[in-house]
Design an enzyme around this catalytic site. Structure first.
Site, PDB file in Angstrom:
ATOM      1  N   VAL A  50       0.830  -1.199   0.000  1.00 16.58           N
ATOM      2  CA  VAL A  50       0.000   0.000   0.000  1.00 16.58           C
ATOM      3  C   VAL A  50       0.870   1.258   0.000  1.00 16.58           C
ATOM      4  CG1 VAL A  50      -1.856   1.252   1.174  1.00 16.58           C
ATOM      5  CG2 VAL A  50      -1.886  -1.245   1.118  1.00 16.58           C
ATOM      6  N   CYS A  51       1.966   1.240   0.750  1.00 15.83           N
ATOM      7  CA  CYS A  51       2.865   2.404   0.773  1.00 15.83           C
ATOM      8  C   CYS A  51       3.512   2.616  -0.587  1.00 15.83           C
ATOM      9  CB  CYS A  51       3.929   2.239   1.857  1.00 15.83           C
ATOM     10  SG  CYS A  51       3.235   2.208   3.520  1.00 15.83           S
ATOM     11  N   THR A  52       3.874   1.530  -1.231  1.00 17.19           N
ATOM     12  CA  THR A  52       4.454   1.638  -2.571  1.00 17.19           C
ATOM     13  C   THR A  52       3.435   2.246  -3.534  1.00 17.19           C
ATOM     14  OG1 THR A  52       5.941  -0.220  -2.164  1.00 17.19           O
ATOM     15  CG2 THR A  52       5.487   0.338  -4.475  1.00 17.19           C
TER      16      THR A  52
END
Length: 169
Positions: A50-52
């Site tokens: 999700v951060c990527t």
């Protein structure tokens, strides 16, 4: 017994200043970005799915965000070496700062305790703060769920409505 100081920075407040190393080990102060809007995009963990996705959306939107007069700073508790690999792997074109001491996430009141149910692993709550040219918080979004991404269209719309022509300079 005194209450723990964990309330998030509110709209209208001056954003707490900080100094953190970027992915190239250069110390960056929040105050150096004054004079333009600044987007602080706190994320829990470099290279997580999700951060990527979030950082790549920001990367792909950077020209538009700059047209609205905004700088972007990504911030995580990952070390600068991890952030460098993350930035290189995904061609991130904005500073990715390391809050490895977790002081900034405490100042901003966005500590996520037990990331991925790991005891004692405190990370940043996925959060977006938009600061005005004087460093005051004008937009804030904080999620208690690390799997929820911010509403990118809402952030762009906020910047568009609050663009005073400071872009393209």
């Amino acid at each position: 017994m005194a209450a723990a100081k964990s309330s998030s920075v509110k709209i209208g407040q001056k954003a707490p200043d900080f100094e953190l190393p970027d992915q190239d080990m250069k110390n960056r102060k929040l105050s150096e970005f004054r004079g333009k809007k600044t987007i602080l995009a706190f994320f829990p963990a470099a290279e997580s799915p999700v951060c990527t996705a979030e950082m790549c959306v920001i990367r792909d939107s950077l020209d538009e965000l700059r047209d609205y007069g905004a700088n972007v700073l990504g911030i995580s508790v990952d070390g600068p070496f991890v952030n460098k690999a993350f930035a290189n792997n995904h061609h991130l074109n904005f500073p990715v700062l390391s809050d490895y001491g977790r002081k900034v996430i405490k100042k901003y009141g966005i500590v996520m305790k037990k990331l991925a149910s790991m005891p004692d692993y405190n990370a940043a709550k996925r959060s977006v703060f938009v600061l005005d040219e004087q460093g005051k918080v004008r937009y804030r979004w904080v999620s208690d769920d690390p799997l929820v991404e911010p509403n990118y269209a809402e952030i762009k719309e906020f910047l568009k409505k609050n663009n005073n022509g400071s872009g393209n300079n």
